[in-house]
Scaffold this active site. Structure first.
Site, PDB file in Angstrom:
ATOM      1  N   LYS A  68       0.788  -1.235   0.000  1.00  0.00           N
ATOM      2  CA  LYS A  68       0.000   0.000   0.000  1.00  0.00           C
ATOM      3  C   LYS A  68       0.819   1.283   0.000  1.00  0.00           C
ATOM      4  O   LYS A  68       0.284   2.372  -0.220  1.00  0.00           O
ATOM      5  CB  LYS A  68      -0.926   0.011   1.230  1.00  0.00           C
ATOM      6  CG  LYS A  68      -2.037  -1.000   1.152  1.00  0.00           C
ATOM      7  CD  LYS A  68      -2.990  -0.624   0.056  1.00  0.00           C
ATOM      8  CE  LYS A  68      -3.935  -1.728  -0.314  1.00  0.00           C
ATOM      9  NZ  LYS A  68      -4.532  -1.564  -1.629  1.00  0.00           N
TER      10      LYS A  68
ATOM     11  N   TYR B  39      -7.721  -4.341  -1.064  1.00  0.00           N
ATOM     12  CA  TYR B  39      -6.525  -4.702  -1.834  1.00  0.00           C
ATOM     13  C   TYR B  39      -6.496  -3.972  -3.181  1.00  0.00           C
ATOM     14  O   TYR B  39      -5.480  -3.393  -3.571  1.00  0.00           O
ATOM     15  CB  TYR B  39      -6.473  -6.218  -2.039  1.00  0.00           C
ATOM     16  CG  TYR B  39      -5.113  -6.692  -2.483  1.00  0.00           C
ATOM     17  CD1 TYR B  39      -4.152  -7.085  -1.555  1.00  0.00           C
ATOM     18  CD2 TYR B  39      -4.766  -6.711  -3.834  1.00  0.00           C
ATOM     19  CE1 TYR B  39      -2.890  -7.494  -1.958  1.00  0.00           C
ATOM     20  CE2 TYR B  39      -3.510  -7.109  -4.247  1.00  0.00           C
ATOM     21  CZ  TYR B  39      -2.574  -7.498  -3.301  1.00  0.00           C
ATOM     22  OH  TYR B  39      -1.322  -7.893  -3.708  1.00  0.00           O
TER      23      TYR B  39
HETATM   24  C1  PHB Z   1       6.276  -6.741  -4.578  1.00  0.00           C
HETATM   25  O1  PHB Z   1       7.366  -6.253  -4.264  1.00  0.00           O
HETATM   26  O2  PHB Z   1       6.068  -7.158  -5.717  1.00  0.00           O
HETATM   27  C2  PHB Z   1       5.206  -6.839  -3.559  1.00  0.00           C
HETATM   28  C3  PHB Z   1       5.431  -6.379  -2.277  1.00  0.00           C
HETATM   29  C4  PHB Z   1       4.431  -6.491  -1.325  1.00  0.00           C
HETATM   30  C5  PHB Z   1       3.222  -7.047  -1.678  1.00  0.00           C
HETATM   31  C6  PHB Z   1       3.003  -7.474  -2.966  1.00  0.00           C
HETATM   32  C7  PHB Z   1       3.995  -7.368  -3.906  1.00  0.00           C
HETATM   33  O3  PHB Z   1       2.241  -7.178  -0.770  1.00  0.00           O
END
Ligand code: PHB
Ligand code: APR
Length: 396
Positions: free
Chosen positions: A299, A387
């Site tokens: 986020k 999300y």
């Molecule tokens: C990512 O670095 O791709 C990443 C990081 C945290 C998340 C999802 C993806 O919750």
């Protein structure tokens, strides 16, 4: 040297760059100052998940062409526990919203290119940044640039200099309240040269700890495992990391992790942090300068952009209609979304990680929450709307 601009922006991260671009759409001039080099800013590896609202905004602003071409839209995510995957269909649960996988440093490159192309000023490699007179209506940013001492006189200062910046410390201790939580774990992140192991992101809860499978491109994958935040990355051989990922992601139906060389690895600590208020005099904080979320749910970037949307709108109404009400409401307005997002990120983190001091009761609580989240329509919907990103409410 003495310079002048309407809005002096400290930091060329997502918050500072989006603010400069949004202000230019309103005809408001700004100067961005950044203490790192352009190359460093453009290559720092961060998360890569854009909320629907961030994607829409980039397209509206005219900086979304490359993202549109090279980014990948995901309509769902997987929650994996007890050897079994459960898909959360973000798209159906949110009436057609989704996320875009497009790394943050690519967003940064697109923003810098767009800003420089329109003739905007971004001063890289500045040093010794200090603020003065922030409570007056002519605040000043002092810094060194190309061996020269500069005084940048502004109408407003936007502190977009991240968690380790200098702006936040200009809010007097007597007026600020800080809320924070350090988590007893960190994330060990890797870049893996291999094809994707899955079509969508996988968030896994396991006795050995949390694991996350994400992606950067058809050739490079991003993965994380929960670890001790004090641990030294030198203690983790590539083989250990791969073994740990395989153990935590194991399924009953023989799912296989696609492996290859690890080309980058590091450990990051995790915390939640908020400072209130996000404004003092003519200094407005935005993004990580004002708040940090743990990375579960990705986020950080999206929240930083929500802040500067409010700030750009408030400044536009100030210059165009002499209205000060939105500026006065800036902190309270931002903090609503900030706390919602703080809660969501804390909630996902708490549900998916092993706590060092947990007991069988706490583990049963996590399992019950996971079961409910994947089996209840209402609970899945709540995860999905947070999300994919709650809609951004524009102020009148
Ligand atoms: C990512 O670095 O791709 C990443 C990081 C945290 C998340 C999802 C993806 O919750
Ligand atoms: N003077 C000038 N620039 C500074 C100073 C300073 N004293 N201190 C820090 N900076 C710069 C940093 O080098 C960085 O480029 O400010 C920028 C802040 O950018 P971010 O840390 O990315 O913060 P923000 O723009 O709020 O974006 C938040 O991006 O980096 C992620 O994890 C972060 O996802 C979150 C999101």
């Amino acid at each position: 040297m003495r310079m002048h601009t309407r809005v002096g922006i400290i930091g060329a991260g997502p918050a500072g760059l989006f603010l400069a671009l949004l202000l230019s759409l309103e005809g408001i001039d700004s100067i961005v100052i950044e203490n790192r080099s352009r190359a460093e800013v453009e290559s720092t590896i961060r998360a890569g998940v854009l909320e629907q609202g961030t994607v829409d905004l980039m397209l509206e602003m005219g900086i979304g062409q490359r993202m549109h071409r090279e980014g990948v839209v995901h309509h769902g995510i997987e929650l994996r526990f007890d050897g079994c995957g459960h898909r959360i269909n973000l798209y159906e649960l949110t009436n057609g919203r989704a996320i875009m996988i497009y790394p943050q440093h690519e967003v940064i490159k697109d923003c810098i290119a767009a800003r420089l192309q329109q003739g905007g000023q971004i001063l890289f490699n500045v040093q010794d940044v200090q603020l003065s007179a922030v409570a007056s209506d002519q605040p000043i940013i002092h810094f060194m640039h190309e061996q020269e001492q500069v005084e940048l006189h502004c109408d407003f200062i936007a502190g977009c200099d991240g968690f380790h910046g200098v702006s936040r410390s200009c809010i007097p201790l007597s007026v600020q309240h800080v809320y924070s939580r350090a988590y007893p774990f960190g994330w060990l992140g890797i870049l893996l040269q291999a094809p994707p192991s899955a079509k969508e992101l996988i968030y896994a809860y396991h006795q050995r700890g949390f694991a996350l499978v994400s992606t950067r491109s058809p050739e490079i994958q991003r993965m994380y495992i929960q670890c001790d935040p004090q641990d030294d990355i030198a203690n983790w051989s590539d083989e250990m990391i791969i073994e740990e990922l395989q153990a935590r992601l194991v399924t009953d139906n023989n799912w296989q992790l696609r492996v290859g060389p690890i080309i980058q690895k590091n450990i990051v600590a995790m915390r939640s942090f908020v400072i209130e208020p996000m404004q003092y005099g003519r200094l407005f904080l935005a993004g990580d300068a004002a708040h940090i979320v743990p990375p579960t749910g990705a986020k950080g970037l999206n929240l930083a952009i929500a802040d500067v949307r409010h700030l750009a709108r408030a400044l536009a109404l100030f210059y165009q209609q002499q209205r000060e009400d939105l500026l006065a409401a800036y902190s309270a307005t931002c903090l609503q979304r900030v706390w919602r997002t703080e809660h969501f990120s804390w909630w996902m983190t708490s549900m998916l990680h092993r706590f060092p001091d947990d007991d069988p009761f706490q583990q049963r609580m996590q399992r019950a929450q996971l079961d409910y989240t994947v089996n209840s329509h209402a609970a899945s919907m709540s995860l999905a709307e947070n999300y994919a990103g709650l809609p951004f409410s524009v102020q009148p």
